[in-house]
Enzyme design. Structure first.
Site, PDB file in Angstrom:
ATOM      1  N   THR A 120       0.810  -0.973  -0.375  1.00  0.00           N
ATOM      2  CA  THR A 120       0.061  -0.055   0.240  1.00  0.00           C
ATOM      3  C   THR A 120       1.188   1.426   0.017  1.00  0.00           C
ATOM      4  O   THR A 120       0.823   2.091  -0.634  1.00  0.00           O
ATOM      5  CB  THR A 120      -0.879  -0.187   1.429  1.00  0.00           C
ATOM      6  OG1 THR A 120      -1.697  -1.230   1.300  1.00  0.00           O
ATOM      7  CG2 THR A 120      -2.052   0.948   1.494  1.00  0.00           C
ATOM      8  N   LEU A 121       1.600   0.873   0.873  1.00  0.00           N
ATOM      9  CA  LEU A 121       2.928   2.337   0.377  1.00  0.00           C
ATOM     10  C   LEU A 121       3.881   2.539  -0.725  1.00  0.00           C
ATOM     11  O   LEU A 121       3.579   4.085  -0.672  1.00  0.00           O
ATOM     12  CB  LEU A 121       3.683   1.807   2.030  1.00  0.00           C
ATOM     13  CG  LEU A 121       4.435   3.443   2.603  1.00  0.00           C
ATOM     14  CD1 LEU A 121       3.639   3.902   3.257  1.00  0.00           C
ATOM     15  CD2 LEU A 121       5.540   3.062   3.921  1.00  0.00           C
ATOM     16  N   GLU A 179      -9.002  -1.757   1.026  1.00  0.00           N
ATOM     17  CA  GLU A 179      -9.026  -1.883   1.949  1.00  0.00           C
ATOM     18  C   GLU A 179      -8.793  -1.141   3.369  1.00  0.00           C
ATOM     19  O   GLU A 179      -9.956  -1.075   4.635  1.00  0.00           O
ATOM     20  CB  GLU A 179      -7.930  -3.130   2.713  1.00  0.00           C
ATOM     21  CG  GLU A 179      -8.261  -4.631   1.544  1.00  0.00           C
ATOM     22  CD  GLU A 179      -6.831  -5.171   2.187  1.00  0.00           C
ATOM     23  OE1 GLU A 179      -5.994  -4.342   1.997  1.00  0.00           O
ATOM     24  OE2 GLU A 179      -6.611  -6.307   2.299  1.00  0.00           O
ATOM     25  N   GLU A 216      29.225   1.116  20.068  1.00  0.00           N
ATOM     26  CA  GLU A 216      29.098   0.798  21.182  1.00  0.00           C
ATOM     27  C   GLU A 216      29.037   1.647  22.518  1.00  0.00           C
ATOM     28  O   GLU A 216      28.876   1.047  23.475  1.00  0.00           O
ATOM     29  CB  GLU A 216      30.997   0.027  21.471  1.00  0.00           C
ATOM     30  CG  GLU A 216      31.121  -0.968  20.098  1.00  0.00           C
ATOM     31  CD  GLU A 216      32.357  -1.709  20.172  1.00  0.00           C
ATOM     32  OE1 GLU A 216      33.482  -0.635  20.472  1.00  0.00           O
ATOM     33  OE2 GLU A 216      32.274  -2.768  19.761  1.00  0.00           O
ATOM     34  N   ARG A 243      46.711   2.905   0.108  1.00  0.00           N
ATOM     35  CA  ARG A 243      46.971   3.678  -1.435  1.00  0.00           C
ATOM     36  C   ARG A 243      46.980   5.011  -1.924  1.00  0.00           C
ATOM     37  O   ARG A 243      47.299   5.492  -1.486  1.00  0.00           O
ATOM     38  CB  ARG A 243      45.796   3.306  -1.829  1.00  0.00           C
ATOM     39  CG  ARG A 243      45.161   1.689  -2.249  1.00  0.00           C
ATOM     40  CD  ARG A 243      43.719   1.418  -2.408  1.00  0.00           C
ATOM     41  NE  ARG A 243      43.319   0.182  -2.774  1.00  0.00           N
ATOM     42  CZ  ARG A 243      42.115  -0.708  -2.361  1.00  0.00           C
ATOM     43  NH1 ARG A 243      41.347   0.953  -3.374  1.00  0.00           N
ATOM     44  NH2 ARG A 243      41.734  -1.252  -2.435  1.00  0.00           N
TER      45      ARG A 243
END
Lengths: 589, 115
Positions: free
Chosen positions: A54-55, A78, A318, A458
């Protein structure tokens, strides 16, 4: 008002030969469908309960009305209009406003089988008339039927219903509206009542799957007639701004790169990284066993960025923000000023709070809102708990790509469990990272010491050395670890070794001093000897001279005596003239 | 028996006072199709059989008044809504399979028959 089907479309017309598409405006969905849903055709969206059908329909209409100027009709079987408005309001969609502006129309179709008595032949012309009226009254270009299958429950005669549905889809096509039809997932077929046999242009399957207690929504395009589309199952989520589909594969490796270097906040660490620090916009991985100082380095990095006036977003999985700020006080790092100036923002969440996709969406949202220059994720490994390894890698890939596209420098910390190889990063993430710092504990002498080294960086010359990494109340210091015949020494062993060397050096110096002094003494002694000898020599030379003089004097005297006696013997002077000479020769001989 | 023209609005019907024992029916049809005509004929027939004159029937063509289809939650056509006597009931179809509209009512609630 009649629906103007071909005109007043603000969207660019698809190139000839391609199916015209209707952009949904839903984040990510247009990418995987290569432009949107098939224009002017019905699309079937099927899925189980609570997977967002529905969304999706509602967002399709809302985005159409707000972004593409295409009004839409939502025919709900609905939920009532009021319920729908309330439900999607949580996603920031103002249905009521759109309805007022006549950009959207919601028609709630109520069918209750117990209220209806079948009494002969009928058709669904009522539904057609309502839909037609709704479309015409606002000039709708989009239609959502949610959920058409309610008709099967409400109307007893399935044969009539089926023929009418076939007619409905034909009619929708003729009407030229882009329609989304939602349907409940069936057990053996895509939909419970086999609607897919009527809608053959595009079928999207939604799925809400539970994997290890964490639910993730997935979207898959089962079928898209006449168009290329992503065939994979894409995770999607329902955030507070609607649906966003997160395609991994749609991201290309073509982001801009920067040559700018940014300092880490630890001068010696910068020195290890070619003297200048990391590249801007690169991704950095910081691995280490527990307690090796990952968060501390991260915070230093954050602080350094803040001091440059950059914005830092710190995702902590954490610790709470206050705890981090407090703990950093212990090393003399004050983060509150940065937080106060809104340069540093923390976002703390437990990894198990929600699924991986939701985490990713939250992070995207925070990043989009805060627009940071530096993003820190501490630790990325916590997120493994929220998903499987492959999902996690996918997520990190997406995050990195997203951040690199925005030239955001990213620092991930990764916790390596003790006993594992240090180079093993759980998610095989290393290949995604531009720089990799490794923090390690060295245990020995009854102590643990931290060392840091650059595993890879790198695009820059970097140190191959192991450095000891000291944390004191004045902050972080990176010092040379002692590397000698007895291996790499750190901590007190290094200090002891250093003391030992210092003592050795001192002894050597003292020895040298002593020898120097001795030599000096010797030199002085020799000098003294030399001067003694010289005075001896001079005395003797003087003596010699004196003797010489004496000899000379006596010879002179002798000669003069002889002459005198000769004068005395004058008589034989003439004779003796020749003899004298001979005699003198004889005397001399 | 009083069949109103399809042009009349629903409000006129509702606002009209319902006399005690009167029966109010509304029939929604879609155009002048065979099925619509069958339904109209059948309703008249049933009314005549069961109610004689004490009945108001409104026939509404939803092509003409689509808004009414929405207001009355019409999905199938033809649909007959029996407003009075209560309870409200809906019949869908051309009513050829129905023997009576008021058979389910208990005797005291049945509209008075005029014999």
């Amino acid at each position: 008002m009649s629906p103007t089907l071909k005109s007043q479309n603000p969207k660019p017309v698809a190139p000839p030969g391609r199916l015209p598409k209707c952009p949904t405006g839903i984040q990510g969905l247009d990418e995987i469908t290569d432009g949107g849903l098939p224009r002017g055709r019905p699309t079937l969206v099927c899925g189980g309960a609570g997977c967002g059908k529905t969304l999706l329909g509602a967002e399709f209409l809302v985005r159409g009305a707000t972004q593409f100027n295409e009004p839409g009709v939502l025919m709900a079987f609905e939920e009532t209009e009021a319920e729908l408005k309330a439900n999607v309001a949580s996603l920031g969609f103002d249905l009521a406003g759109l309805v007022r502006q006549k950009k959207m129309l919601i028609d709630y179709v109520h069918i209750e089988r117990s209220e209806v008595q079948e009494s002969g032949e009928y058709d669904l012309e009522g539904l057609f008339v309502r839909l037609n009226h709704a479309i015409d009254s606002i000039g709708a270009r989009r239609v959502v039927l949610d959920t058409l299958e309610a008709l099967f429950a409400g109307l007893p005669n399935e044969a009539i219903l089926r023929s009418e549905l076939r007619r409905l889809f034909r009619w929708l096509k003729d009407k030229g509206v882009t329609a989304v039809i939602t349907a409940e997932r069936g057990r053996e077929q895509l939909t419970r009542h086999g609607l897919e046999e009527y809608v053959s242009d595009c079928v999207i399957l939604l799925d809400h799957r539970l994997n290890d207690q964490i639910a993730t929504r997935h979207l898959r395009i089962v079928k898209y007639r006449g168009a290329l589309h992503g065939t994979n199952e894409f995770p999607f989520l329902i955030g507070d701004k609607g649906i966003s589909v997160l395609p991994i594969t749609s991201l290309a490796l073509n982001h801009q790169v920067s040559n700018e270097r940014i300092a880490t906040g630890i001068p010696r660490l910068d020195a290890m990284l070619g003297g200048k620090g990391f590249f801007r916009g690169s991704s950095i991985l910081l691995t280490g066993t527990p307690g090796t100082g990952k968060t501390i380095i991260s915070c230093n990095f954050a602080k350094a960025a803040c001091l440059r006036g950059e914005r830092v977003l710190f995702f902590s999985f954490e610790e709470s923000p206050n705890q981090i700020i407090r703990n950093m006080h212990s090393i003399g790092l004050r983060l509150e000023p940065c937080v106060k100036r809104d340069l540093l923002r923390f976002h703390s969440a437990r990894p198990s709070l929600y699924g991986l996709e939701m985490h990713l969406a939250t992070m995207f949202k925070e990043i989009a809102e805060f627009q940071p220059d530096v993003v820190i994720v501490d630790p990325i490994t916590s997120l493994v708990e929220a998903g499987t390894d492959s999902e996690c890698k996918g997520m990190v890939t997406r995050l990195i790509d997203y951040l690199k596209a925005g030239q955001v420098t990213t620092l991930f910390t990764s916790l390596t469990q003790g006993g594992h190889a240090l180079q093993q990063s759980e998610m095989a993430m290393s290949s995604l990272m531009d720089s990799w710092l490794l923090l390690q504990d060295f245990e020995g002498n009854g102590e643990r010491n931290r060392v840091v080294y650059v595993l890879k960086a790198r695009g820059m010359a970097h140190s191959n050395q192991v450095r000891e990494f000291l944390i004191s109340d004045r902050g972080i210091d990176v010092v040379d670890a002692y590397i000698g015949p007895s291996g790499v020494l750190t901590g007190s062993a290094r200090a002891a070794q250093e003391a030992l060397e210092k003592a050795g050096l001192l002894t050597g110096q003292q020895e040298a001093d002593r020898r120097k002094r001795e030599l000096e003494r010797k030199r002085i002694a020799i000098d003294r000897q030399i001067s003694g000898l010289r005075s001896d020599y001079e005395t003797e030379a003087l003596e010699l001279r004196r003797i010489d003089e004496q000899v000379g004097t006596s010879t002179l005297m002798l000669n003069s005596e002889r002459a005198a006696s000769g004068r005395l013997r004058q008589a034989d002077a003439k004779v003796a003239g020749g003899l004298r000479h001979r005699a003198r020769l004889a005397r001399i001989n | 028996m009083n069949i109103k023209t399809p042009k009349r609005r629903k409000r006129s019907l509702v606002s009209a006072p319902v006399k005690a024992g009167q029966c109010v029916l509304r029939l929604f049809v879609a155009g002048a199709s065979v099925r619509s005509r069958q339904a109209v004929m059948r309703v008249r027939e049933l009314c005549a059989a069961e109610l004689r004159a004490n009945c108001r029937l409104e026939v509404i063509d939803i092509y003409q008044q689509p808004q009414l289809a929405r207001d009355n939650q019409i999905v199938a056509t033809p649909t007959l809504i029996k407003e009075y006597p209560r309870p409200v009931r809906r019949y869908i179809g051309n009513l050829l399979n129905t023997s009576g509209l008021f058979a389910d009512l208990p005797a005291p609630l049945k509209p008075n028959r005029v014999n």
